[in-house]
Design an enzyme around this catalytic site. Structure first.
Site, PDB file in Angstrom:
ATOM      1  N   HIS A 188      -8.555   2.626  19.070  1.00  0.00           N
ATOM      2  CA  HIS A 188      -7.305   2.073  19.601  1.00  0.00           C
ATOM      3  C   HIS A 188      -6.290   1.760  18.503  1.00  0.00           C
ATOM      4  CE1 HIS A 188      -9.232  -1.974  18.903  1.00  0.00           C
ATOM      5  NE2 HIS A 188      -7.992  -2.329  18.691  1.00  0.00           N
ATOM      6  N   ASP A 230     -14.858   3.307  21.025  1.00  0.00           N
ATOM      7  CA  ASP A 230     -13.740   2.830  20.227  1.00  0.00           C
ATOM      8  C   ASP A 230     -14.004   3.011  18.728  1.00  0.00           C
ATOM      9  OD1 ASP A 230     -11.313   1.709  19.591  1.00  0.00           O
ATOM     10  OD2 ASP A 230     -11.834  -0.335  20.198  1.00  0.00           O
ATOM     11  N   GLN A 275      -6.469 -10.761  16.215  1.00  0.00           N
ATOM     12  CA  GLN A 275      -5.497  -9.681  16.118  1.00  0.00           C
ATOM     13  C   GLN A 275      -5.361  -9.173  14.680  1.00  0.00           C
ATOM     14  OE1 GLN A 275      -4.523 -12.560  18.202  1.00  0.00           O
ATOM     15  NE2 GLN A 275      -5.667 -11.217  19.547  1.00  0.00           N
ATOM     16  N   GLY A 276      -5.346  -7.864  14.549  1.00  0.00           N
ATOM     17  CA  GLY A 276      -5.223  -7.259  13.237  1.00  0.00           C
ATOM     18  C   GLY A 276      -6.539  -6.948  12.564  1.00  0.00           C
ATOM     19  N   ASP A 277      -7.631  -7.497  13.092  1.00  0.00           N
ATOM     20  CA  ASP A 277      -8.942  -7.165  12.548  1.00  0.00           C
ATOM     21  C   ASP A 277      -9.512  -5.899  13.168  1.00  0.00           C
ATOM     22  OD1 ASP A 277      -9.747  -8.707  10.487  1.00  0.00           O
ATOM     23  OD2 ASP A 277     -10.907 -10.115  11.665  1.00  0.00           O
ATOM     24  N   SER A 278      -8.876  -5.389  14.207  1.00  0.00           N
ATOM     25  CA  SER A 278      -9.364  -4.176  14.849  1.00  0.00           C
ATOM     26  C   SER A 278      -9.727  -3.105  13.836  1.00  0.00           C
ATOM     27  CB  SER A 278      -8.296  -3.606  15.789  1.00  0.00           C
ATOM     28  OG  SER A 278      -8.241  -4.316  16.992  1.00  0.00           O
TER      29      SER A 278
END
Length: 260
Positions: A73, A119, A206-209
């Site tokens: 993603h 993912d 958020q942003g660690d994806s």
């Protein structure tokens, strides 16, 4: 796509606002959740040399010295892509000492990815980064116990980018327990793995994806067992982080990497 309506994918938007990247909090020796404040302890320079910061607002890990493993993603469709910059070699994003920045040349997104499961993605770099890589689990042997997560992320849900790489530990949560929580009934057993505390307080955000979830193997080396994927908010009670189960896709990842 059902879970995208309730679950928060842990990527950060790139724009006028600062990037949001996950931040984490250490756990107590008694394996109980610390105070419910998303925070973290700084990782030492060189402690996790395989960590990569991606310019679209995600994390990743060096699968090989020229290929980054991240979340599907975080990227677009499979094909030529020179728009991503990978930053490695530093725990402090503002440091220039030892920092390496390399552009992407190609993105490979997991076949069949549609927002639910699968993912994972690979990013090929224009040149190798001469740093240690992170091996991935090829069996479910290490899909239990306590895991380490790390990132340059948000200190609060919806927060902004952190300058320093932060680290924390999170415990394994069984599929049955994870699916019992509100918003988690869509968890895909065999493709996703949960980790976190019932009381919350420690989580990716958020942003660690795309960043790795890892632990020590039988030889005391780091091994990646998960990829940061999604969760309901960040560090909320009864809302663990959900990670791509790397061992399920290990052969597909290896095959795709060999073709890049």
């Amino acid at each position: 796509m059902k879970r995208l309506l309730t679950a928060l994918k842990r990527c950060a938007a790139v724009g006028a606002a600062a990037l949001a990247i996950a931040s984490l909090q250490p756990v107590s020796a008694a394996n109980a959740a610390p105070a419910p404040v998303v925070g973290g302890t700084r990782a030492a320079q060189g402690e996790f040399p395989f960590m990569v910061r991606l310019s679209m607002g995600c994390g990743g890990a060096l699968y090989t010295q020229q290929i980054v493993l991240t979340a599907a993603h975080c990227v677009g469709s499979t094909g030529r892509n020179t728009s991503i910059t990978a930053t490695a070699g530093v725990a402090d994003l503002q440091s220039t000492s030892g920092r390496v920045q390399v552009r992407s040349t190609y993105v490979y997104r997991a076949p069949g990815y549609n927002g639910d499961g699968k993912d994972w993605a690979l990013i090929k770099l224009a040149s190798p980064i001469n740093l240690p890589t992170l091996k991935i689990a090829t069996t479910t042997q290490y899909n239990t116990g306590t895991f380490t997560v790390a990132g340059w992320g948000a200190a609060t849900e919806g927060g902004s980018q952190q300058r320093y790489l932060l680290k924390a530990n999170v415990p394994f949560v069984s599929d049955a327990t994870c699916r019992s929580y509100s918003g988690y009934s869509g968890l895909i057993p065999g493709e996703e793995i949960c980790a976190g505390y019932t009381a919350g307080g420690v989580d990716t955000c958020q942003g660690d994806s795309g960043g790795p979830m890892f632990r020590r193997d039988s030889a005391n080396a780091w091994i990646q067992v998960g990829i940061v994927s999604w969760g309901i908010g960040c560090a909320r009670p009864n809302a663990p982080g959900v990670y791509t189960e790397v061992s399920t896709f290990a052969s597909a990842i290896a095959s795709a990497a060999s073709s890049l």
